[in-house]
Enzyme design. Structure first.
Site, PDB file in Angstrom:
ATOM      1  N   GLY A  55      -4.717  -7.285   0.653  1.00 56.56           N
ATOM      2  CA  GLY A  55      -5.345  -6.747   1.583  1.00 56.56           C
ATOM      3  C   GLY A  55      -4.571  -5.122   1.719  1.00 56.56           C
ATOM      4  N   GLU A  56      -4.465  -4.562   3.027  1.00 55.79           N
ATOM      5  CA  GLU A  56      -3.863  -3.440   2.943  1.00 55.79           C
ATOM      6  C   GLU A  56      -4.567  -2.287   2.113  1.00 55.79           C
ATOM      7  OE1 GLU A  56       0.383  -3.580   1.723  1.00 55.79           O
ATOM      8  OE2 GLU A  56       0.650  -5.324   2.880  1.00 55.79           O
ATOM      9  N   GLY A  57      -5.625  -2.482   1.844  1.00 58.38           N
ATOM     10  CA  GLY A  57      -6.447  -1.609   0.938  1.00 58.38           C
ATOM     11  C   GLY A  57      -6.202  -1.320  -0.153  1.00 58.38           C
ATOM     12  N   ALA A  99       0.727  -1.284  -0.077  1.00 58.55           N
ATOM     13  CA  ALA A  99      -0.098   0.017   0.026  1.00 58.55           C
ATOM     14  C   ALA A  99       0.707   1.217   0.012  1.00 58.55           C
ATOM     15  CB  ALA A  99      -0.988   0.017   1.264  1.00 58.55           C
TER      16      ALA A  99
END
Length: 843
Positions: free
Chosen positions: A811-813, A549
């Protein structure tokens, strides 16, 4: 039993319901006309608000807890309906506030012998404390909006902005200075029936009478649907006139007059009541012109203005004896004026007026003041262009109606008068950039007009969708982009930019560890292929700027904050730097417990994590779009447990396998995925067997309680923080780009807590986890049951599928970050794509 006692104890310590409960009471009337009483209001009036001692006491104490910092009884909450009913007791609440503040003035002036100005300052501090600067906040916001706004929509946008501007700051200084000096001038208190004097009685009377303005305004003028950060709490007030009845207004007037009569006698009390009525009606007329009615901030501003006017009147009246305020003296004064302006003796009129002005400086000052005010009003009404609010309406008229080439002016009716507007000659030809800017501005105004005409989110969504159908494209041809454009415009129409590049985006990632991910030796189930210590290593990568990210936010120039709400390890070893922040004091030290053995978190820890999420959103007031992400080894197992619990898919292993996926695998081809799924299902089976055997699972009809119970039993810290961030985004009407499986799970939990939060969800990426499809189906059903949207998507659900399907599972946006340009493109389509008529008219 112990847990139930703890919950009851916590409930006994509060008198305020959660935001979701209050919002649910104030949304859903779906009545466009305030003249038509909705079924919701009728049911309320004839149900829990039916006239009686308890309901009236509840109305009073609702007002009491609303305008003061002091708590009410535990059976009172911030129900907006009872707040409106309690408007009859609004002045009475002001009376008790006045008593409180008066005690502080008399203590400073009489007990301590301080100068009157110092005692006045002490009383001012006590007033600001007990009211929490409630009305002063409204005064500042109204001053900023009215002073800085050039159109009605702009005024409303500025008023609902939480920041303080120059106008608000200046007016607050003037108000506080004026009020403090008036109290100081009135000096030491004197209490005598019908003949009180000094600051003390004035403080009591002004605090009471100034709050009489609110019930008067709410009865006479419509309540504006403001669509600000807290508009959900006030939507019940749109039909306030059906609750603030004339009988309640008359009770407020009578109680106010009684106190003023006891303090100052009949004549002065009557004058003060008339001053309040005149000030209130004047403010109402002005608010109706500027805003289209009244709203919370404007009511607070009117209270402050009325209070200042009352102080001035009391100072003036204190210099006039009661004998001079009798009916006989007034008649005598009228005849003396008549003698002065006797038109039968024209040659003496000017001499009499001149003599009066020379002999009476006070009267001369009044005349000069009146002349200046009247001249200013006449000048502004007849010189220059029409008022900006008229011009704004005419601009909309011109955009919506074709005018002839030889048409030099148009006629527009405003406030019962015809206003003739000159039209500038049409230009021969605009450049490409000029045409583009005019088209963009016209579309922006059109969308804002559509949204302002429709008070509810579903209506706005439907009308914007209809506008999209009129653009130069086949109907529905842009799929999810059209849904996103309609959703975003309906959500943030008052903040739509002329250029989508000006939209502000913020990425917030929450991190936490899970007890179920610990090794068996450490008391966990070792549900992940990675050790728990990896979570902290990822935080170190974020601080170094080399995480996934980190790269994506840097590439798009998006601010990034990573928040540790429950990463394992003591505080001395926590990563706390420029990017990564520890959520003190809300962090759950060492992460959650193993939910196969005990509850993952306590209820207090859950609420702390939710608060941590809310704080992160509140600290980013300028952000239009929030991208949410997470970090936490083992959180796919926790998410699967939450989904199974909330959707009742936990009764056998086959049901559990529907919500379990491979998670963070270590191979590209997923050869170990079946083994991982089987292991996760067995872990969940163990957890639910413990839950059923302990009888901790009970039938809960309150979906919010179900969500809190799920978070308590299974965690995790970062998921609870995500839920808090989503709820705060809903309060502030901020768009949320929902990442993959974990963030979607948080969205499901948030939807159970408050269905209205679905308005802000923009699902970014299709997860490889099978449980996400069940999440989307459940949220779609919640949205349908609560009429969040009005049009189903092409896939048959109210919510369309996520916009990206790229097998993302980082994940992690990351998925949300990749979807930011897509959301901006959807908004650009709405604001820049030409109408079919415009395209056909091109040469």
């Amino acid at each position: 039993k112990k847990n139930e006692k703890e919950q009851q104890s916590k409930k006994a310590r509060t008198t305020i319901l959660d935001k979701g409960t209050v919002e649910s009471r104030g949304i859903g009337t779906n009545v466009n006309s305030v003249e038509v009483i909705s079924d919701e209001i009728l049911n309320f009036i004839h149900g829990e608000a039916k006239f009686g001692l308890r309901s009236e006491l509840r109305g009073f104490f609702t007002v009491w807890t609303f305008i003061t910092r002091l708590p009410g009884p535990i059976w009172v909450d911030h129900h907006p309906g009872f707040l409106m009913i309690g408007m009859a007791y609004f002045p009475l609440g002001g009376f008790f506030i006045g008593l409180f503040v008066n005690v502080f003035f008399d203590f400073g002036r009489v007990a301590l012998g301080l100068p009157s100005i110092t005692a006045a300052l002490i009383s001012m501090i006590s007033s600001l404390w007990i009211t929490g600067c409630f009305h002063e906040d409204g005064l500042a916001d109204s001053s900023d909006g009215i002073g800085g706004g050039w159109t009605r929509s702009q005024v409303l946008k500025i008023m609902t902005d939480t920041r303080l501007g120059t106008y608000g700051c200046a007016i607050l200084i003037v108000y506080i200075t004026m009020k403090t000096n008036c109290i100081a001038v009135l000096n030491q208190s004197s209490y005598e029936f019908g003949n009180c004097a000094g600051a003390g009685p004035a403080i009591i009377v002004t605090n009471m009478l100034s709050r009489l303005s609110s019930p008067i305004l709410l009865r006479l003028y419509p309540y504006v649907d403001e669509f600000g950060p807290k508009y959900q709490f006030y939507s019940f007030m749109i039909q306030a006139k059906h609750l603030v009845t004339w009988r309640r207004v008359l009770f407020a007037v009578a109680s106010s007059f009684l106190v003023a009569y006891v303090a100052y006698g009949f004549s002065k009390a009557l004058i003060l009541i008339l001053v309040v009525c005149i000030t209130s009606i004047s403010a109402g007329q002005y608010g109706d012109f500027i805003l289209g009615g009244v709203m919370g901030d404007y009511l607070g501003a009117t209270i402050c203005v009325t209070e200042s006017v009352l102080y001035v009147c009391i100072i003036i009246l204190s210099s006039i004896s009661s004998e001079n305020l009798t009916l006989d003296s007034m008649i005598e004064w009228f005849y003396s004026i008549s003698d002065i302006v006797d038109f039968e003796k024209k040659e003496e009129i000017f001499q009499n007026i001149q003599d009066l002005l020379n002999s009476n400086p006070r009267f001369a000052a009044f005349v000069n003041f009146a002349i200046v005010i009247i001249f200013t009003i006449i000048w502004c009404s007849n010189v220059g262009h029409p008022n900006v609010f008229v011009r704004d309406t005419v601009a909309s008229y011109i955009n919506d109606n074709d005018t002839n080439d030889d048409e030099n002016e148009i006629t527009y009716s405003s406030c019962g008068e015809e206003v003739r507007i000159a039209l500038t000659p049409k230009e021969e030809k605009k450049t490409e950039s000029q045409t583009k800017n005019v088209s963009k501005t016209s579309a922006l105004l059109k969308v804002q007009e559509i949204c302002q005409e429709n008070s509810s989110f579903p209506k706005r969504y439907e009308k914007v969708h209809e506008y999209l159908d009129s653009l130069a494209k086949p109907v529905g041809s842009l799929g999810t982009l059209e849904h996103w454009a309609s959703q975003y415009a309906s959500l943030r129409f008052s903040s739509l930019p002329e250029d989508v590049n000006n939209l502000q985006t913020k990425c917030v990632i929450f991190a936490g560890d899970h007890g179920v991910a610990k090794t068996v030796e450490e008391g966990g189930e070792f549900c992940s292929l990675y050790p728990q210590s990896v979570t902290k290593k990822i935080l170190q990568a974020f601080e170094a700027g080399v995480a996934g990210a980190s790269v994506l936010t840097r590439q798009q120039n998006i601010p990034l904050t990573v928040v540790d709400v429950g990463v394992a390890g003591d505080s001395s070893s926590s990563v706390d730097g420029t990017v990564v922040k520890v959520a003190n004091p809300y962090k759950v030290q060492n992460g959650t417990k193993n939910f196969c053995v005990e509850d993952a978190m306590t209820r207090e820890q859950v609420l702390n994590c939710i608060t941590a999420g809310r704080v992160q959103v509140s600290s980013s007031p300028s952000a239009d779009i929030i991208v949410l992400g997470e970090i936490g080894i083992g959180n796919t197992t926790t998410s699967s447990a939450l989904i199974a619990y909330l959707t009742n898919n936990f009764k056998n292993v086959s049901d559990l396998q529907k919500v379990c996926g491979g998670g963070a695998t270590v191979t590209r081809n997923g050869t170990n995925e079946k083994t991982v799924i089987t292991k996760k299902a067995s872990i969940l089976k163990k957890a639910f067997e413990r839950q059923l055997s302990s009888s901790s699972k009970k039938e809960e009809t309150d979906t919010r309680e179900q969500a809190l119970m799920a978070l308590t039993q299974y965690g995790g810290c970062e998921i609870a923080a995500l839920v808090g961030a989503m709820l705060e985004c809903s309060d502030q009407n901020k768009a949320v780009l929902v990442d993959g499986f974990i963030v979607s799970t948080a969205a499901l939990v948030a939807s159970f807590m408050d269905p209205q939060v679905i308005r802000v969800f923009f699902f970014a990426t299709q997860s490889t986890e099978p449980g996400q499809q069940l999440i989307l189906e459940t949220i779609s059903q919640i949205a349908k049951d609560n009429s969040i949207f009005t049009s189903p998507s092409s896939s048959g659900f109210i919510l369309p599928p996520p916009c990206l399907n790229m097998n993302l599972r980082l994940g992690e946006g990351s998925g949300g970050l990749l979807a930011v340009p897509i959301l901006k493109s959807a908004i650009a389509i709405l604001l820049e794509l030409a109408t079919l008529g415009h395209v056909l008219s091109l040469e």
